[in-house]
Design an enzyme around this catalytic site. Structure first.
Site, PDB file in Angstrom:
ATOM      1  N   LEU A  72       0.858  -1.188   0.000  1.00  0.00           N
ATOM      2  CA  LEU A  72       0.000   0.000   0.000  1.00  0.00           C
ATOM      3  C   LEU A  72       0.888   1.229   0.000  1.00  0.00           C
ATOM      4  O   LEU A  72       1.939   1.250   0.655  1.00  0.00           O
ATOM      5  CB  LEU A  72      -0.893   0.025   1.246  1.00  0.00           C
ATOM      6  CG  LEU A  72      -2.062  -0.965   1.312  1.00  0.00           C
ATOM      7  CD1 LEU A  72      -2.664  -0.976   2.713  1.00  0.00           C
ATOM      8  CD2 LEU A  72      -3.127  -0.614   0.285  1.00  0.00           C
ATOM      9  N   ASP A  73       0.493   2.271  -0.718  1.00  0.00           N
ATOM     10  CA  ASP A  73       1.233   3.528  -0.707  1.00  0.00           C
ATOM     11  C   ASP A  73       1.243   4.122   0.699  1.00  0.00           C
ATOM     12  O   ASP A  73       0.351   3.820   1.509  1.00  0.00           O
ATOM     13  CB  ASP A  73       0.595   4.536  -1.662  1.00  0.00           C
ATOM     14  CG  ASP A  73       0.718   4.109  -3.110  1.00  0.00           C
ATOM     15  OD1 ASP A  73       1.635   3.329  -3.420  1.00  0.00           O
ATOM     16  OD2 ASP A  73      -0.108   4.554  -3.935  1.00  0.00           O
ATOM     17  N   PRO A  74       2.209   4.985   1.013  1.00  0.00           N
ATOM     18  CA  PRO A  74       2.221   5.634   2.333  1.00  0.00           C
ATOM     19  C   PRO A  74       0.905   6.339   2.661  1.00  0.00           C
ATOM     20  O   PRO A  74       0.446   6.296   3.811  1.00  0.00           O
ATOM     21  CB  PRO A  74       3.377   6.632   2.217  1.00  0.00           C
ATOM     22  CG  PRO A  74       4.309   5.995   1.233  1.00  0.00           C
ATOM     23  CD  PRO A  74       3.417   5.325   0.224  1.00  0.00           C
ATOM     24  N   ALA A  76      -2.073   5.482   1.783  1.00  0.00           N
ATOM     25  CA  ALA A  76      -3.161   4.525   1.992  1.00  0.00           C
ATOM     26  C   ALA A  76      -3.095   3.865   3.364  1.00  0.00           C
ATOM     27  O   ALA A  76      -2.035   3.753   3.981  1.00  0.00           O
ATOM     28  CB  ALA A  76      -3.122   3.459   0.905  1.00  0.00           C
TER      29      ALA A  76
END
Length: 372
Positions: A72-74, A76
């Site tokens: 997951l992106d930071p 998210a």
């Protein structure tokens, strides 16, 4: 994959964590690994296993093998599946599984990353957009769709970044191949006007203040031109991704309008509304691109301000912090990290058989443990 009532120790299997926004998945794994490597529930003290664990530690991984099943992106938050030991072999099933998300998009602004962590690259009219408009355009994003990653990302063709083609003044060898994705379910769950004295429950999201450097903007414009030129050769039966359609429309708009003057007008129009959508999508779907392309379909722009993964495979989030779901709440680990920093000793080896001797974080994992 049902929960295991009495898993064998040392633990080999899977559990999920409720990832918070603002931290990278790699940072999370490193922090969690530091706890696991001192826990008798995860480290096998038998002589033959100790040799293998020492070898793994020498390679920098520590005595416990750990991995994650879909990053997951930071920005998210939400479900992050973690595999331990032999459980890491099952992570591919979760990387390739369908996933459920809940995302908030704000209208009127496009960013280079398609989310609020990026730089502002374009402002667009938004006052004409209504809740009903959003509900209507969602239909075109259900089912099989074509997607492209952000145009401003490090896209490559034949191993060569697109910006290098632009810098050299060379055309692209062929159109960008769009990614196939499938949106099984997509619905609007909330429409939120901006906060004001008259609307104290409104959202407080704002556009990013950061803008692309002039050099990066010029480079991006050249890349856009290359994409448009390459797409002129796309077969008529090949669907054109929404991003490409927008690039053509944007070029036509700039030819007849002063973008600087337009941006000044839009920036002074107040705070636009935000929309909240939930979706079930196939593996590899760019959720940020869906929000971005919804903005285009509305004759505006949009970027993600919140992104939450609510389900992945058999693991669901439950409440926002993971409570009531299949995930270990992140605050449980935060307490464990704090205890560790304060010199609290790891659980004794007797904790393998005596639950009362286990730390709270160990009990939480044990309660939610899954084995193949």
């Amino acid at each position: 994959m049902p929960k295991v009532i009495n898993p064998s120790i040392p633990l080999n299997g899977l559990f999920a964590v409720a990832k918070p926004s603002g931290i990278t998945c790699m940072s999370m794994l490193n922090k969690i690994r530091s706890l696991l490597c001192e826990s008798p529930l995860f480290v096998d003290p038998s002589p033959d296993k100790t040799i293998k664990q020492k070898r793994r530690k020498q390679k920098g991984g520590g005595p416990v093998k750990i991995g994650q099943g879909g990053t997951l992106d930071p920005l998210a938050d939400g479900v992050l599946v973690i595999g331990i030991g032999k459980g890491t072999k099952s992570l591919g099933e979760f990387i390739n599984s369908t996933k459920e998300y809940r995302s908030t998009g704000i209208l009127g602004c496009e960013t280079d990353s398609y989310d609020s962590d990026g730089a502002r690259v374009r402002l667009a009219p938004w006052t004409h957009v209504t809740r009903s408009d959003v509900e209507k355009v969602l239909a075109q994003f259900r089912g099989p769709i074509k997607q492209m990653p952000p145009v401003y990302s490090a896209l490559k063709m034949d191993g060569k970044p697109l910006y290098e083609y632009a810098r050299e003044g060379k055309p692209l060898p062929r159109p960008i191949v769009a990614r196939d994705a499938h949106v099984y379910d997509l619905e609007l769950v909330d429409w939120r006007e901006a906060y004001s004295e008259e609307n104290p429950t409104g959202h407080k999201y704002i556009w990013p203040t950061k803008e692309l450097l002039e050099e990066d903007r010029e480079q991006a414009e050249k890349v856009k031109s290359l994409l448009i030129q390459a797409d002129a050769a796309r077969p008529t039966e090949d669907p054109v991704p929404p991003t490409t359609t927008h690039l053509i429309a944007e070029a036509q708009y700039k030819a007849t309008n002063d973008p600087t003057k337009t941006a000044e007008t839009l920036a002074s129009s107040g705070t636009p509304p935000a929309f909240v959508i939930k979706m079930t999508v196939s593996s590899g779907t760019y959720v940020r691109s869906i929000v971005h392309d919804i903005g285009l379909a509305l004759g505006s722009a949009a970027h993600v301000v919140t992104l939450k993964r609510t389900k992945q495979g058999d693991f669901s989030l439950g409440d926002d912090d993971g409570s009531g779901g299949d995930c270990v709440p992140w605050h449980v680990f935060e307490k464990a990290f704090q205890d560790h920093d304060n010199g609290v000793l790891a659980s004794p080896v007797e904790a393998r058989a005596d639950e009362s001797l286990r730390a709270e974080w160990e009990k939480e994992i044990f309660f939610r443990w899954h084995e193949k």
